[in-house]
Motif scaffolding. Structure first.
Motif, PDB file in Angstrom:
ATOM      1  N   ALA A 243      40.315  38.188  24.208  1.00 18.30           N
ATOM      2  CA  ALA A 243      40.125  39.455  23.509  1.00 18.30           C
ATOM      3  C   ALA A 243      39.482  39.185  22.158  1.00 18.30           C
ATOM      4  CB  ALA A 243      41.465  40.169  23.335  1.00 18.30           C
ATOM      5  N   ILE A 244      38.318  39.768  21.937  1.00 20.01           N
ATOM      6  CA  ILE A 244      37.595  39.600  20.678  1.00 20.01           C
ATOM      7  C   ILE A 244      37.682  40.922  19.922  1.00 20.01           C
ATOM      8  CG2 ILE A 244      35.392  39.068  19.593  1.00 20.01           C
ATOM      9  CD1 ILE A 244      34.679  37.410  22.019  1.00 20.01           C
ATOM     10  N   GLU A 245      38.491  40.913  18.864  1.00 22.79           N
ATOM     11  CA  GLU A 245      38.714  42.113  18.053  1.00 22.79           C
ATOM     12  C   GLU A 245      37.747  42.096  16.876  1.00 22.79           C
ATOM     13  OE1 GLU A 245      42.287  44.056  15.277  1.00 22.79           O
ATOM     14  OE2 GLU A 245      42.428  42.016  16.068  1.00 22.79           O
ATOM     15  N   VAL A 246      36.944  43.146  16.754  1.00 21.10           N
ATOM     16  CA  VAL A 246      35.963  43.221  15.672  1.00 21.10           C
ATOM     17  C   VAL A 246      36.455  44.224  14.636  1.00 21.10           C
ATOM     18  CG1 VAL A 246      33.941  42.438  16.941  1.00 21.10           C
ATOM     19  CG2 VAL A 246      34.622  44.810  17.103  1.00 21.10           C
ATOM     20  N   VAL A 247      36.386  43.813  13.374  1.00 19.95           N
ATOM     21  CA  VAL A 247      36.954  44.593  12.272  1.00 19.95           C
ATOM     22  C   VAL A 247      35.959  44.599  11.117  1.00 19.95           C
ATOM     23  CG1 VAL A 247      38.886  44.796  10.663  1.00 19.95           C
ATOM     24  CG2 VAL A 247      39.285  43.912  12.953  1.00 19.95           C
ATOM     25  N   ARG A 300      49.129  39.523  22.632  1.00 12.67           N
ATOM     26  CA  ARG A 300      49.956  38.356  22.949  1.00 12.67           C
ATOM     27  C   ARG A 300      50.873  38.652  24.128  1.00 12.67           C
ATOM     28  NH1 ARG A 300      53.846  36.333  18.302  1.00 12.67           N
ATOM     29  NH2 ARG A 300      54.874  38.278  18.927  1.00 12.67           N
ATOM     30  N   ARG A 301      51.468  39.854  24.144  1.00 12.31           N
ATOM     31  CA  ARG A 301      52.325  40.229  25.277  1.00 12.31           C
ATOM     32  C   ARG A 301      51.527  40.269  26.575  1.00 12.31           C
ATOM     33  NH1 ARG A 301      55.061  44.566  21.986  1.00 12.31           N
ATOM     34  NH2 ARG A 301      53.428  45.910  22.833  1.00 12.31           N
ATOM     35  N   ALA A 302      50.257  40.673  26.492  1.00  7.37           N
ATOM     36  CA  ALA A 302      49.429  40.782  27.688  1.00  7.37           C
ATOM     37  C   ALA A 302      48.953  39.424  28.198  1.00  7.37           C
ATOM     38  CB  ALA A 302      48.230  41.683  27.411  1.00  7.37           C
ATOM     39  N   GLY A 303      49.163  38.369  27.424  1.00  8.30           N
ATOM     40  CA  GLY A 303      48.750  37.037  27.852  1.00  8.30           C
ATOM     41  C   GLY A 303      47.295  36.727  27.602  1.00  8.30           C
ATOM     42  N   ALA A 304      46.666  37.438  26.662  1.00 11.99           N
ATOM     43  CA  ALA A 304      45.251  37.214  26.351  1.00 11.99           C
ATOM     44  C   ALA A 304      45.117  36.373  25.089  1.00 11.99           C
ATOM     45  CB  ALA A 304      44.537  38.551  26.153  1.00 11.99           C
ATOM     46  N   ALA A 305      44.140  35.464  25.088  1.00 11.94           N
ATOM     47  CA  ALA A 305      43.779  34.771  23.857  1.00 11.94           C
ATOM     48  C   ALA A 305      43.103  35.773  22.920  1.00 11.94           C
ATOM     49  CB  ALA A 305      42.851  33.607  24.160  1.00 11.94           C
ATOM     50  N   HIS A 306      43.213  35.556  21.620  1.00 15.69           N
ATOM     51  CA  HIS A 306      42.802  36.585  20.669  1.00 15.69           C
ATOM     52  C   HIS A 306      42.029  35.969  19.516  1.00 15.69           C
ATOM     53  CE1 HIS A 306      44.182  39.550  17.299  1.00 15.69           C
ATOM     54  NE2 HIS A 306      42.990  39.883  17.771  1.00 15.69           N
ATOM     55  N   ILE A 307      40.829  36.514  19.269  1.00 15.77           N
ATOM     56  CA  ILE A 307      40.040  36.165  18.086  1.00 15.77           C
ATOM     57  C   ILE A 307      39.769  37.452  17.317  1.00 15.77           C
ATOM     58  CG2 ILE A 307      37.965  35.054  17.185  1.00 15.77           C
ATOM     59  CD1 ILE A 307      37.513  33.763  19.828  1.00 15.77           C
ATOM     60  N   GLN A 308      39.990  37.421  16.012  1.00 15.98           N
ATOM     61  CA  GLN A 308      39.592  38.552  15.176  1.00 15.98           C
ATOM     62  C   GLN A 308      38.352  38.152  14.379  1.00 15.98           C
ATOM     63  OE1 GLN A 308      41.377  40.062  11.254  1.00 15.98           O
ATOM     64  NE2 GLN A 308      42.309  41.489  12.731  1.00 15.98           N
ATOM     65  N   LEU A 309      37.282  38.911  14.547  1.00 15.68           N
ATOM     66  CA  LEU A 309      36.040  38.684  13.819  1.00 15.68           C
ATOM     67  C   LEU A 309      35.826  39.831  12.842  1.00 15.68           C
ATOM     68  CD1 LEU A 309      33.651  37.558  16.704  1.00 15.68           C
ATOM     69  CD2 LEU A 309      35.143  36.149  15.277  1.00 15.68           C
ATOM     70  N   ARG A 310      35.382  39.502  11.627  1.00 15.68           N
ATOM     71  CA  ARG A 310      35.144  40.500  10.596  1.00 15.68           C
ATOM     72  C   ARG A 310      33.681  40.493  10.205  1.00 15.68           C
ATOM     73  NH1 ARG A 310      39.952  41.034   6.316  1.00 15.68           N
ATOM     74  NH2 ARG A 310      38.123  41.304   5.000  1.00 15.68           N
ATOM     75  N   THR A 311      33.183  41.684   9.843  1.00 19.39           N
ATOM     76  CA  THR A 311      31.772  41.805   9.492  1.00 19.39           C
ATOM     77  C   THR A 311      31.426  41.097   8.192  1.00 19.39           C
ATOM     78  OG1 THR A 311      32.243  43.928   8.404  1.00 19.39           O
ATOM     79  CG2 THR A 311      31.552  43.999  10.716  1.00 19.39           C
TER      80      THR A 311
END
Length: 342
Positions: A243-247, A300-311
């Protein structure tokens, strides 16, 4: 991050953007990624797909599951006439190549992704993330496909191997028309994840690129599941999910600029807030921090790896740091027990 060549991203604060805010050659500098390799921790069916070539050249002969035919995107020669006759709806059936890693990226391009204050919009930062992971995962025989999720439709681009095909996918993503504010339709992030899980049945890696904001969801309690958590958990049962979260910076750090109109591009919510009021600004920052923490816990509960990227940060550096941490995790997981040699 270097200053933007134009003010298109900055202009997105005042009105809807009209085109991409970053050119293709700047999506992911390959020189910075050449020595990195995306390590897949979970082994697929006993072997890491893509580490071995098939016995015969070509796309393979093993039949995959049938799916709906998409005019203009699917080859009519792949229509499964038996399934089409039974259902009265055109279906196609892909073939599976031997021992290849298949990666699919779901890109959220809903109106909330059109905003950016640091030289690039969240939408184009998401495309940059897809490009970076695509370059890292390129191997002989591996295939990379994409889905673009608009509120009114989902566009599918078949998985293909090679950098030429990857560049073609990125060009299509950059050329995708900007979704206007308040565009409505049947597809939310949860529906997009469900579509990807249902149509792409081959086990592999799945990227979900989004800001993970659901219109009308103002819940901050991490114990309350977002509507996309269950589909994400189901997707992670058979695949490795990233999961790539863009903020954007000013979504989480409100600046002191006086009276500010806060407007949701996907709903009718509008409200003026005095950002010069320290107490009001602290409350807003605390609310956005709780919102992002809820997203982190749900992933995390869903079992996905997570990256947060910011502009406002270098996305190549952030992804490289994530890959190196993944490498260390994989190394520890594959170490033999104490006192045991390989």
């Amino acid at each position: 991050m270097p200053p933007p060549d134009d003010l298109s991203a900055v202009a997105s604060v005042l009105h809807e953007p009209r085109s991409a805010t970053i050119p293709l050659h700047k999506l992911a500098p390959e020189a910075a990624l050449r020595r990195l390799e995306l390590t897949v921790v979970r082994r697929l069916e006993g072997f890491l797909h893509g580490d071995h070539q098939g016995l015969l050249p070509g796309p393979g002969s093993e039949a995959n599951d049938a799916r709906l035919y998409v005019p203009g995107q699917d080859d009519v020669r792949k229509i499964d006439w038996a399934v089409t006759a039974r259902t009265t709806v055109p279906h196609v059936r892909d073939t599976i190549a031997d021992r290849e890693l298949e990666i699919w990226a779901l890109l959220d391009v809903t109106p909330s992704m059109n905003w950016g204050t640091e030289g690039v919009t969240k939408r184009d930062l998401g495309i940059a993330a897809v490009a970076t992971i695509g370059f890292l995962s390129q191997k002989m025989g591996d295939r990379f496909g994409g889905l673009i999720m608009r509120p009114d439709q989902i566009k599918r681009f078949p998985a293909q191997s090679g950098r030429t095909a990857l560049y073609g996918l990125l060009r299509r993503m950059l050329a995708e028309p900007i979704v206007s504010d308040h565009t409505t339709g049947p597809f939310s992030l949860a529906a997009g994840i469900q579509r990807m899980a249902r149509t792409e049945r081959r086990r592999g890696m799945r990227l979900v690129v989004s800001d993970f904001l659901t219109p009308g969801d103002f819940e901050l309690d991490p114990n309350v599941e977002p509507e996309w958590e269950r589909p994400m958990r189901q997707l992670a049962v058979r695949n490795q999910v990233l999961a790539i979260e863009v903020v954007d910076r000013h979504e989480v750090e409100f600046a002191d600029v006086g009276d500010l109109l806060i407007r949701d591009p996907e709903t009718d919510f509008e409200r003026y807030v005095n950002t010069s009021d320290d107490a009001a600004r602290e409350r807003m920052d605390a609310a956005t921090a709780a919102q992002r923490e809820r997203i982190r816990i749900a992933l995390r509960r869903a079992g996905a790896a997570h990256i947060q990227l910011r502009t406002d940060r270098d996305w190549v550096h952030d992804i490289a740091r994530f890959v190196m941490a993944y490498r260390r995790t994989a190394s520890m997981l594959h170490q033999p027990p104490a006192g045991v040699t390989r």
